[in-house]
Design a protein around this motif. Structure first.
Motif, PDB file in Angstrom:
ATOM      1  N   MET A   1      76.113   7.640 -43.157  1.00 37.33           N
ATOM      2  CA  MET A   1      76.337   8.529 -42.016  1.00 37.33           C
ATOM      3  C   MET A   1      77.655   9.271 -42.212  1.00 37.33           C
ATOM      4  N   ILE A   2      77.629  10.578 -42.015  1.00 38.34           N
ATOM      5  CA  ILE A   2      78.842  11.377 -42.183  1.00 38.34           C
ATOM      6  C   ILE A   2      79.393  11.795 -40.823  1.00 38.34           C
ATOM      7  N   VAL A   3      80.629  12.234 -40.832  1.00 38.58           N
ATOM      8  CA  VAL A   3      81.334  12.590 -39.598  1.00 38.58           C
ATOM      9  C   VAL A   3      80.580  13.651 -38.805  1.00 38.58           C
ATOM     10  N   ALA A   4      79.988  14.629 -39.498  1.00 35.68           N
ATOM     11  CA  ALA A   4      79.277  15.708 -38.807  1.00 35.68           C
ATOM     12  C   ALA A   4      78.150  15.187 -37.933  1.00 35.68           C
ATOM     13  N   ASN A   5      77.614  14.010 -38.249  1.00 34.92           N
ATOM     14  CA  ASN A   5      76.503  13.446 -37.479  1.00 34.92           C
ATOM     15  C   ASN A   5      76.935  12.825 -36.162  1.00 34.92           C
ATOM     16  N   VAL A   6      78.201  12.466 -36.040  1.00 34.07           N
ATOM     17  CA  VAL A   6      78.645  11.744 -34.843  1.00 34.07           C
ATOM     18  C   VAL A   6      79.752  12.456 -34.072  1.00 34.07           C
ATOM     19  N   MET A   7      80.355  13.476 -34.636  1.00 30.64           N
ATOM     20  CA  MET A   7      81.469  14.161 -33.989  1.00 30.64           C
ATOM     21  C   MET A   7      81.014  14.936 -32.750  1.00 30.64           C
ATOM     22  N   THR A   8      81.966  15.258 -31.892  1.00 29.16           N
ATOM     23  CA  THR A   8      81.737  16.188 -30.790  1.00 29.16           C
ATOM     24  C   THR A   8      81.957  17.594 -31.340  1.00 29.16           C
ATOM     25  N   LYS A   9      80.908  18.401 -31.291  1.00 33.64           N
ATOM     26  CA  LYS A   9      80.981  19.738 -31.879  1.00 33.64           C
ATOM     27  C   LYS A   9      81.638  20.727 -30.916  1.00 33.64           C
ATOM     28  N   ASN A  10      82.192  21.797 -31.491  1.00 32.44           N
ATOM     29  CA  ASN A  10      82.816  22.870 -30.709  1.00 32.44           C
ATOM     30  C   ASN A  10      83.738  22.320 -29.617  1.00 32.44           C
ATOM     31  N   PRO A  11      84.765  21.579 -30.005  1.00 27.21           N
ATOM     32  CA  PRO A  11      85.633  20.944 -29.002  1.00 27.21           C
ATOM     33  C   PRO A  11      86.435  21.964 -28.197  1.00 27.21           C
ATOM     34  N   VAL A  12      86.753  21.572 -26.977  1.00 29.25           N
ATOM     35  CA  VAL A  12      87.644  22.382 -26.150  1.00 29.25           C
ATOM     36  C   VAL A  12      89.022  22.357 -26.791  1.00 29.25           C
ATOM     37  N   PHE A  13      89.690  23.509 -26.819  1.00 30.03           N
ATOM     38  CA  PHE A  13      91.024  23.578 -27.424  1.00 30.03           C
ATOM     39  C   PHE A  13      91.937  24.442 -26.570  1.00 30.03           C
ATOM     40  N   VAL A  14      93.211  24.405 -26.887  1.00 33.00           N
ATOM     41  CA  VAL A  14      94.206  25.203 -26.156  1.00 33.00           C
ATOM     42  C   VAL A  14      95.095  25.935 -27.149  1.00 33.00           C
ATOM     43  N   SER A  15      95.874  26.853 -26.621  1.00 31.56           N
ATOM     44  CA  SER A  15      96.836  27.585 -27.450  1.00 31.56           C
ATOM     45  C   SER A  15      98.219  26.973 -27.255  1.00 31.56           C
ATOM     46  N   PRO A  16      99.131  27.207 -28.190  1.00 24.66           N
ATOM     47  CA  PRO A  16     100.492  26.671 -28.044  1.00 24.66           C
ATOM     48  C   PRO A  16     101.218  27.226 -26.822  1.00 24.66           C
TER      49      PRO A  16
ATOM     50  N   GLU B   1      82.995  13.936 -44.595  1.00 23.32           N
ATOM     51  CA  GLU B   1      83.510  12.587 -44.855  1.00 23.32           C
ATOM     52  C   GLU B   1      82.608  11.545 -44.200  1.00 23.32           C
ATOM     53  N   VAL B   2      82.550  10.361 -44.780  1.00 25.21           N
ATOM     54  CA  VAL B   2      81.739   9.292 -44.187  1.00 25.21           C
ATOM     55  C   VAL B   2      82.456   8.726 -42.960  1.00 25.21           C
TER      56      VAL B   2
ATOM     57  N   ALA C   1      86.962   6.161 -39.470  1.00 24.91           N
ATOM     58  CA  ALA C   1      87.356   5.004 -38.661  1.00 24.91           C
ATOM     59  C   ALA C   1      88.546   4.282 -39.286  1.00 24.91           C
ATOM     60  N   ARG C   2      88.550   4.167 -40.621  1.00 24.88           N
ATOM     61  CA  ARG C   2      89.667   3.504 -41.299  1.00 24.88           C
ATOM     62  C   ARG C   2      90.964   4.258 -41.081  1.00 24.88           C
ATOM     63  N   VAL C   3      90.914   5.586 -41.210  1.00 27.62           N
ATOM     64  CA  VAL C   3      92.116   6.404 -41.018  1.00 27.62           C
ATOM     65  C   VAL C   3      92.635   6.241 -39.592  1.00 27.62           C
ATOM     66  N   MET C   4      91.725   6.258 -38.614  1.00 29.08           N
ATOM     67  CA  MET C   4      92.140   6.111 -37.224  1.00 29.08           C
ATOM     68  C   MET C   4      92.755   4.746 -36.976  1.00 29.08           C
ATOM     69  N   ALA C   5      92.145   3.707 -37.533  1.00 31.29           N
ATOM     70  CA  ALA C   5      92.657   2.343 -37.331  1.00 31.29           C
ATOM     71  C   ALA C   5      94.001   2.147 -38.029  1.00 31.29           C
TER      72      ALA C   5
ATOM     73  N   ILE D   1      85.552  17.294 -33.246  1.00 36.18           N
ATOM     74  CA  ILE D   1      86.563  16.249 -33.086  1.00 36.18           C
ATOM     75  C   ILE D   1      85.819  14.915 -33.025  1.00 36.18           C
ATOM     76  N   ILE D   2      86.355  13.908 -33.675  1.00 33.46           N
ATOM     77  CA  ILE D   2      85.755  12.576 -33.621  1.00 33.46           C
ATOM     78  C   ILE D   2      86.735  11.643 -32.925  1.00 33.46           C
ATOM     79  N   THR D   3      86.257  10.948 -31.922  1.00 32.90           N
ATOM     80  CA  THR D   3      87.092  10.082 -31.102  1.00 32.90           C
ATOM     81  C   THR D   3      86.604   8.642 -31.177  1.00 32.90           C
ATOM     82  N   GLU D   4      87.367   7.752 -30.569  1.00 33.98           N
ATOM     83  CA  GLU D   4      86.954   6.349 -30.506  1.00 33.98           C
ATOM     84  C   GLU D   4      85.598   6.218 -29.821  1.00 33.98           C
ATOM     85  N   THR D   5      85.367   7.036 -28.789  1.00 32.16           N
ATOM     86  CA  THR D   5      84.088   6.987 -28.079  1.00 32.16           C
ATOM     87  C   THR D   5      82.938   7.364 -29.004  1.00 32.16           C
ATOM     88  N   ASP D   6      83.138   8.375 -29.851  1.00 29.70           N
ATOM     89  CA  ASP D   6      82.099   8.763 -30.812  1.00 29.70           C
ATOM     90  C   ASP D   6      81.796   7.612 -31.774  1.00 29.70           C
TER      91      ASP D   6
END
Length: 212
Positions: free
Chosen positions: A1-16, A93-94, A99-103, A121-126
């Motif tokens: 399973m790769i990140v694209a399969n579980v990520m939240t697509k088109n995330p909300v973002f902000v400007s600086p 990425e798988v 998950a390893r990088v986040m941990a 964006i991939i979060t703990e919830t994903d």
């Protein structure tokens, strides 16, 4: 399973340049706790979280009244409180590497890139959702945890034994065993009962630890 399969697509973002107050309001409205920060050229330049917003707020010891605090926060920009050194992951990425990088880095999310373009964006919830899916938690069946000898073909023997009894493997996850000669496995199977599953494990010399 790769990140694209579980990520939240088109995330909300902000400007600086967005104010901290507006970023907080956006998080509340969208029910999210993390916002990637993109510049005018859509380049990722930072990330801001609820924790950053809490740090940006006044301390309990402040002598300012609520109106003064509100005014100051309306002038405070995202770029002043965001995290600039952002860890990211490519969409190809798988999941376990993300998950390893986040941990290892103690972060709760990773912006997902396609080259230099933010695509998710991939979060703990994903990751929790992926964990639920990998273990087949939403499917009925017998769940067995057992120790299997670390030899070529052992999983094939298990799959054949289950198929011979008209069972179907819903999920299969393996982990390191207590030594190099074994692997610990968790398998969920439909079409069989607990007695049949135990008989199958004993027939292939697996050691049952839990069947439910």
């Amino acid at each position: 399973m790769i990140v694209a399969n579980v990520m939240t697509k088109n995330p909300v973002f902000v400007s600086p340049e967005m104010s901290v107050n507006d970023a907080r309001a956006l998080m509340t409205r969208e029910k999210i706790g993390k916002l990637p920060v993109l510049d005018k050229n859509n380049r990722l330049v930072g990330i801001i979280t609820k924790k950053d917003l809490v740090k940006a707020g006044p301390s309990a010891a402040t002598t300012l009244d609520m109106y003064e605090i509100s005014y100051l926060l309306s002038k405070l920009k995202v770029e002043k409180v965001m995290e600039r050194n952002v860890l990211t992951v490519q969409q190809t990425e798988v999941v376990e590497e993300a998950a390893r990088v986040m941990a290892d880095s103690d972060v709760g999310c990773l912006p997902v890139m396609k080259g230099d373009l933010l695509v998710g964006i991939i979060t703990e919830t994903d990751l929790f959702r992926a964990f639920v899916d990998m273990f087949g938690a939403r499917h009925d069946g017998v769940r067995a945890t057992f120790v299997l000898q670390e030899r070529p073909g052992m999983l094939a023997y298990l799959a054949r034994a289950i198929a011979d009894r008209q069972g179907n493997i819903v999920s299969m996850v393996t982990f390191d065993g207590d030594d190099l000669a074994t692997r610990r496995c968790t398998c969920k199977v439909s079409g069989l009962d607990k007695v049949q599953m135990k008989e199958i494990l004993e027939a292939i010399n697996a050691i049952p630890e839990d069947i439910r």
